[in-house]
Design a protein around this motif. Sequence first.
Motif, PDB file in Angstrom:
ATOM      1  N   TYR A 383       4.652  -3.331  -0.455  1.00 12.92           N
ATOM      2  CA  TYR A 383       6.035  -3.108   0.943  1.00 12.92           C
ATOM      3  C   TYR A 383       7.414  -4.367  -0.220  1.00 12.92           C
ATOM      4  N   LEU A 389      -0.395  -5.240   1.704  1.00 13.31           N
ATOM      5  CA  LEU A 389      -0.008  -5.303   3.425  1.00 13.31           C
ATOM      6  C   LEU A 389      -1.499  -5.831   4.467  1.00 13.31           C
ATOM      7  N   ASP A 390      -2.570  -5.535   3.734  1.00 18.61           N
ATOM      8  CA  ASP A 390      -3.722  -6.403   4.241  1.00 18.61           C
ATOM      9  C   ASP A 390      -4.242  -7.704   2.837  1.00 18.61           C
ATOM     10  N   THR A 429       3.530  -5.546  10.244  1.00 18.59           N
ATOM     11  CA  THR A 429       2.694  -4.963   9.995  1.00 18.59           C
ATOM     12  C   THR A 429       3.469  -3.829   9.938  1.00 18.59           C
ATOM     13  N   GLU A 430       2.378  -2.762  10.801  1.00 20.79           N
ATOM     14  CA  GLU A 430       2.173  -1.302  10.699  1.00 20.79           C
ATOM     15  C   GLU A 430       3.966  -0.525  10.260  1.00 20.79           C
ATOM     16  N   ARG A 432       5.872  -3.032   8.072  1.00 18.99           N
ATOM     17  CA  ARG A 432       5.727  -2.361   6.815  1.00 18.99           C
ATOM     18  C   ARG A 432       5.041  -0.821   6.182  1.00 18.99           C
ATOM     19  N   ARG A 433       3.805  -1.136   6.588  1.00 20.67           N
ATOM     20  CA  ARG A 433       2.697  -0.099   6.276  1.00 20.67           C
ATOM     21  C   ARG A 433       3.541   1.628   5.957  1.00 20.67           C
TER      22      ARG A 433
END
Length: 553
Positions: A383, A389-390, A429-430, A432-433
Amino acid sequence: MRIGIIGAGVAGLSTAKVLKQLGHDVVVFDRTPDVGGVWSRTRRYPGVSTQSPKAQYSLSDFPMPADYPEWPNGEQVQRYFAAYATEFGLDEHLRLNTEVVKARPADGCWAVTVRDTSLSSSSSPEPSPLSLSLSAERTMLFDRLVVANGVFCEPALPHFPGLEEFTAAGGRLCAGTEFHDAEEARGKHALVVGYGKSACDVAVPISQVAVSTDVIARQMLWKVPRRIAGVLNFKLLLLTRLGEALFRYRVLRGVEKFLHGPGDGLRRRMINSIGSVAVRQYGLEQAGLVPRGRMEDIVKGAIGLGTEGFYEGVADGSITVHRDQTIVRLLAQDGRPRAELADGRVLPADLVVCATGFTQAVPFLDPDIEQRLLDERGNFMLYRQVLPLDVPGLYFNGYNSSFFSPLNAEMAAVWIAADLAGQLPLPATEARRRAVVDQLAFMDVATDTHHCRGTKIIPFSMHNVDEFLDDLDLNISRFVRASHWINPVNPAAYRRVMPRLLARLRQTDTGPGRHGDPTSGPAQSRSTDPWSVAPGQAERLLEHSEEPGGHSG
């Protein structure tokens, strides 16, 4: 927080400087004996110089020396970054001649295993006082880790059949970054593989001492003259916000809507007129070196400046370019090293220098961590080119290669600093994904997938800077940005960004925080931060997280 930084190039140094100003304890590792990354004396080739002029290749609060030429050479750039490290008190934080062989999460921290490279290389200079004196691998713990190892660090060396036979006959094959002295080509038949800036740069000094210099170019690329028509500095056209706006970005705003709408014809003529000038200025038609397509297609490949002396060498015969060709094999013929081209020609080849690009890799990370960083095609899923992301506690800097790489790295460092301080309102998070997936899909189209696994943002340098600073509400004034539409972007205009962030943090009395949770409220103090390392905790954590002596890599 104690923060480890992998890499002492411009991204690593700017990150260390910014985080040090915020009060973090930083340690910067680099396997080379000097700072500078690609500009290290261990990596630079003869003829290397900056692509952008010195003002545009500067950090915001540390201009290049006034006596430097408009396009500084490799040695001058390395001295500049060394002076930057000294000026901002980074020397004591550097661990040079120190390679990171493994970095992995360990009970809420990052365990970083390093080894001293000066002990394994007889060609390395004596270790400096700043280098680690390690007789074996050693592991240290950090609250956070920043990967700034560079996207132009590991050369991509092609595999050629017949290499063993070729070398047995006295031939030498090397990457451009492994070729440090043009005298090594004296009296030899030299081949340079590639047609990017590095290939053309190194071909010029080689041609001045070699018996013959052949450039093997798989694809012709458009080259922008440093001074268009011999007069106008290219920065006045392409290193402005208007120049960047000539290439369509993912989201169009303001003048961009006109340029890619009613003014599209004008926009195309502006770009392609540069190509027409380059054809005449470099004598490309006479040399048979006019690239296919239009100058506008430059963004789909590589944007490079024309190297001083290269086309003059083509004209006088000291450099021969074999367009649309590749080497299919190396061989020995009559006991002498040779190279066979795709069209069947066989050329004498005592020396083959490959300027064929770089690989983007993080070999020190465990495969499971690396898998979480990449998409199914191997692109980095970051991002804003910074934040995985993880993978908690991990950041990247320098994975946004641009025309203004120092400025982009510096603003990324400010973005990281704000996140550590809990001052960055990140989307979920989603979201950003989705943003990362959309950005990669856009760059696939804009560059015809030539974006170095998601790490190159050319030509959208200032869009990246704006996104960083708009996230933080720290962008410079609209008036100054407007001036950069007609004048070259000046990194010095951004010198107050970091002081403004520091002032904001003093007002809010905000301490270090954790990234990835915009709803967590005020950042936790070091004593309660689950990522912090208490005195003596390193040894206890490592006892539980790995077997004694279990370092690998």
